[in-house]
Design a protein around this motif. Sequence first.
Motif, PDB file in Angstrom:
ATOM      1  N   ALA A  20       0.825  -1.209   0.000  1.00 35.34           N
ATOM      2  CA  ALA A  20       0.000   0.000   0.000  1.00 35.34           C
ATOM      3  C   ALA A  20       0.861   1.263   0.000  1.00 35.34           C
ATOM      4  O   ALA A  20       0.473   2.284  -0.574  1.00 35.34           O
ATOM      5  N   THR A  21       2.032   1.198   0.640  1.00 41.25           N
ATOM      6  CA  THR A  21       2.915   2.366   0.645  1.00 41.25           C
ATOM      7  C   THR A  21       3.412   2.668  -0.757  1.00 41.25           C
ATOM      8  O   THR A  21       3.370   3.815  -1.213  1.00 41.25           O
ATOM      9  N   SER A  31       0.486   3.925  -2.990  1.00 34.73           N
ATOM     10  CA  SER A  31      -0.290   5.090  -2.571  1.00 34.73           C
ATOM     11  C   SER A  31      -0.123   6.269  -3.524  1.00 34.73           C
ATOM     12  O   SER A  31       0.981   6.557  -3.986  1.00 34.73           O
ATOM     13  N   GLN A  76       0.750  16.667  -2.245  1.00 29.98           N
ATOM     14  CA  GLN A  76       1.009  15.238  -2.365  1.00 29.98           C
ATOM     15  C   GLN A  76       2.436  14.942  -1.937  1.00 29.98           C
ATOM     16  O   GLN A  76       3.321  15.802  -2.009  1.00 29.98           O
ATOM     17  N   PRO A 118       5.076   8.540  -0.491  1.00 32.58           N
ATOM     18  CA  PRO A 118       5.152   7.741   0.736  1.00 32.58           C
ATOM     19  C   PRO A 118       6.346   6.794   0.783  1.00 32.58           C
ATOM     20  O   PRO A 118       6.924   6.563   1.848  1.00 32.58           O
ATOM     21  N   ASP A 140      -4.980  -3.303   0.959  1.00 34.91           N
ATOM     22  CA  ASP A 140      -4.701  -2.707   2.263  1.00 34.91           C
ATOM     23  C   ASP A 140      -5.529  -3.411   3.323  1.00 34.91           C
ATOM     24  O   ASP A 140      -6.459  -4.171   3.018  1.00 34.91           O
ATOM     25  N   GLY A 188      -6.184   2.576   3.213  1.00 37.73           N
ATOM     26  CA  GLY A 188      -5.863   3.309   2.000  1.00 37.73           C
ATOM     27  C   GLY A 188      -5.599   4.784   2.193  1.00 37.73           C
ATOM     28  O   GLY A 188      -5.216   5.463   1.251  1.00 37.73           O
ATOM     29  N   SER A 203      -3.512   6.140   4.766  1.00 38.21           N
ATOM     30  CA  SER A 203      -2.466   6.360   5.760  1.00 38.21           C
ATOM     31  C   SER A 203      -1.527   7.504   5.414  1.00 38.21           C
ATOM     32  O   SER A 203      -0.920   8.089   6.317  1.00 38.21           O
ATOM     33  N   ALA A 204      -1.353   7.813   4.143  1.00 40.28           N
ATOM     34  CA  ALA A 204      -0.451   8.911   3.786  1.00 40.28           C
ATOM     35  C   ALA A 204      -0.879  10.213   4.454  1.00 40.28           C
ATOM     36  O   ALA A 204      -0.040  11.036   4.825  1.00 40.28           O
TER      37      ALA A 204
END
Length: 344
Positions: free
Chosen positions: A41-42, A45, A141, A144, A284, A312, A314-315
Amino acid sequence: MRVRIIGGGLAGALLAWRLSDLVPDWRVEVVLTGRTGRVDATAASGGAVRAYEDDPGQRRLALDSLVELLGSPTLRRWADFRPSAATYLRRDRAGLDDAVAEIEHRLPGSARIADAAELAGLGWAGLAPGDVAVVERQAGQIAPGRLREAALADSRARCLESTLDVVATGNADLTVVAAGAWTPGLLRASGLPADSYRTKSLQYSVHPVEGTRPGQFVDGVTGVYGRPDGAYGLLLGVPTDAWDIDPDAPPTTPALADRARRLAGERFPGLRIGPARLRIGSVDCYHDEPGLALRPVGPPGHGVFTFTGGAGGSAKTALAASLRAATRLVESGRTAQPTPVERR
């Protein structure tokens, strides 16, 4: 005190970084989960950051994270922060005045409410008379993956003892499973309860586009979201309903990319959006109580936790959530009983 963090995604990396600052005399082990080459997911992202979220708890975390990011040249550099405006469309104004006031208190001049007429002047179409949006000037933005690598490197340099890319042996005083979508499977394999955790498919696509691109946006009415990508692209996505997905086999569904393109085209008719040139699929971890948080697992006081459930997003929240988790972990360290969590 020996802490083992299983998983080196954004959540695990930032948790290790926080601990290296709060308790530099602790031994912190970050155990990567052997998923080299997988799109976690990182890595997948889109990296959108803003303060506004519908849920008040998630909004506080997102706002705290954004304030820290904007106030730290080091974090902005680590994360490759790129400023841009953000627009979050809502069907009505309920609760928005208080939410905007909360953001304005911390980031003066950043947030306001735009009505349907103003949005139409900015290129939005298909709006109902009561539609409104939170418009944020101080959003943007990040990358990540870059933030993850920088946090791990800084933790390694500052912590008295740290181990990376290893399979740890022996018991730890505190164990945190921060393995993202692999968390439920790891818990089950270790004989720990995982009923509150589920995996879900996350997908987005990148499209060539002609015309004036909108900034970062979330359409809370249709579900489509997006942001500019590179010099000429537009990243677009819609939520999926694909649950309990194997994180080692994330799907990419062409129909979702087509739906996102269609919805974005209807909302921004001044754009010419081409077919997807890139489709990204990841998975995720979701929790029954949404949000990235430290949660105890198993018998009370045995020192086993998860740090996942970002779903989804976390950023936007990971900086504040990691500080909250690390602070709680330090408090738990006073009474923890060592308990092993093994990968089988």
